[in-house]
Write a protein that holds these residues in place. Sequence first.
Motif, PDB file in Angstrom:
ATOM      1  N   SER A 110       0.825  -1.204   0.000  1.00  0.00           N
ATOM      2  CA  SER A 110       0.000   0.000   0.000  1.00  0.00           C
ATOM      3  C   SER A 110       0.860   1.256   0.000  1.00  0.00           C
ATOM      4  N   ASN A 121      -3.450  -1.445  -3.853  1.00  0.00           N
ATOM      5  CA  ASN A 121      -3.918  -0.849  -2.598  1.00  0.00           C
ATOM      6  C   ASN A 121      -5.256  -1.451  -2.178  1.00  0.00           C
ATOM      7  N   LEU A 125      -6.094  -3.317   1.324  1.00  0.00           N
ATOM      8  CA  LEU A 125      -7.206  -2.892   2.177  1.00  0.00           C
ATOM      9  C   LEU A 125      -8.167  -4.046   2.441  1.00  0.00           C
TER      10      LEU A 125
ATOM     11  N   LEU B 164      -3.569   2.858   8.703  1.00  0.00           N
ATOM     12  CA  LEU B 164      -4.925   2.531   8.257  1.00  0.00           C
ATOM     13  C   LEU B 164      -5.583   3.720   7.564  1.00  0.00           C
ATOM     14  N   ALA B 166      -4.000   5.945   5.774  1.00  0.00           N
ATOM     15  CA  ALA B 166      -3.389   6.048   4.446  1.00  0.00           C
ATOM     16  C   ALA B 166      -3.948   4.976   3.518  1.00  0.00           C
ATOM     17  N   MET B 167      -4.119   3.776   4.054  1.00  0.00           N
ATOM     18  CA  MET B 167      -4.580   2.666   3.216  1.00  0.00           C
ATOM     19  C   MET B 167      -6.039   2.817   2.836  1.00  0.00           C
ATOM     20  N   SER B 168      -6.847   3.300   3.769  1.00  0.00           N
ATOM     21  CA  SER B 168      -8.289   3.383   3.515  1.00  0.00           C
ATOM     22  C   SER B 168      -8.705   4.761   3.016  1.00  0.00           C
ATOM     23  N   HIS B 169      -7.780   5.687   2.968  1.00  0.00           N
ATOM     24  CA  HIS B 169      -8.087   7.048   2.539  1.00  0.00           C
ATOM     25  C   HIS B 169      -9.274   7.586   3.328  1.00  0.00           C
TER      26      HIS B 169
END
Lengths: 191, 191
Positions: A110, A121, A125, B164, B166-169
């Motif tokens: 990611s 990514n 997730l 988390l 950053a990964m899930s925006h």
Amino acid sequence: MGAMSQSKRAELIRRALDLFYRNGFHATGMDLVARETGVSKTAIYKHFRTKEDLILATLRLRDETFRNWLLRRMADLAETPEGQLLALFDALAEWFAQDSFRGCLFIKASAEYQDADHPINREALAHKRLLLDHFADLAAQAGFADPRALAAQILILKEGAIVLAAMSHSAAAARDAKRAAGQLLTSAARI
Amino acid sequence: MGAMSQSKRAELIRRALDLFYRNGFHATGMDLVARETGVSKTAIYKHFRTKEDLILATLRLRDETFRNWLLRRMADLAETPEGQLLALFDALAEWFAQDSFRGCLFIKASAEYQDADHPINREALAHKRLLLDHFADLAAQAGFADPRALAAQILILKEGAIVLAAMSHSAAAARDAKRAAGQLLTSAARI
DNA sequence: GAAAACAGTTACTGATCGGTTAATGTAATG
DNA sequence: CATTACATTAACCGATCAGTAACTGTTTTC
């Protein structure tokens, strides 16, 4: 299509996963993958349209093996659902102590492919969401009033511990995270 | 040595930092850095022996600016030391909500250069240690019995929330981490 | 004002990047 | 045995990698 046998294909993915995990994704060239796996580049590209497709295959393998290992280890280490949520951090400590430990492949993936709509990514997730769902299941079984919220907190502790363990090359973060999780579990509201 | 003025050199580092932060380290070539900064590659290499040296310079800049920003924001958002430890997660939420947010540069750097003795990993670890020290100072001022242990737990929550988010925006992890931190603070032993 | 010293440029190095082409080997099918 | 189909290879593609050489200006120093 489907040149190499199923087992050779699986072996290719397994070795590519190891290379990506140890060296990173951009830093690992397809020539190196070919050299280290003994499979020629052309043969690789018969089965994976792009490097990205190969990466996605390694992520899917990793999701399966790692999640399998973690959930089984949690179940083996504790009887009750609440005990399993705590045992998560004992399992992490075991992982951190391994010589081969180099952080979380999904966090690294990611970080290198961070666009929200990038398939890599998304795959990373998805892995975290599956873990979150399992933690929420355990929290619900344990009778907590807000299992999703508790699971989210446990997941945050898990990811933070992994990042710090990888960076400091120490398993100490697992112990700290476990103590935090213990306090959260004992003070969380129950049904 | 010291060709370009101090301000031009600072501007080069600033822009290189932006490129590395957005694209990653291996994925960002020195030709791109030269093109985007308007400084020729030869001029860059007059001041930085290797790409690694330039990366280290960007990490040092980031440590200074980010830690300055975070500590000041925490201090502005709360009066008491304990309040500041909670306000950390409000500051994080603000950061996560920015369009330019793309995770933690140090986590990304450590992920791409993860060897324990690699200067880049060492620089990343140093940044986290400075944050840990500050959190421990605040915890000590707040009168907690084991400020280092509490600081370590706060740091784990912070890193997990960043990864988390950053990964899930999404900024949701900041809220979850804050609730966890709040419980830790209220249930931790005091002197 | 001569002469070092230095900042800056363009153009280049061999190596490697992800990916492909053309040809060879090999096994199954008629 | 001839042919089709397919698996695999070495060699190659243009682009880019980190880093450098040779050269051109501009300052500084005496």
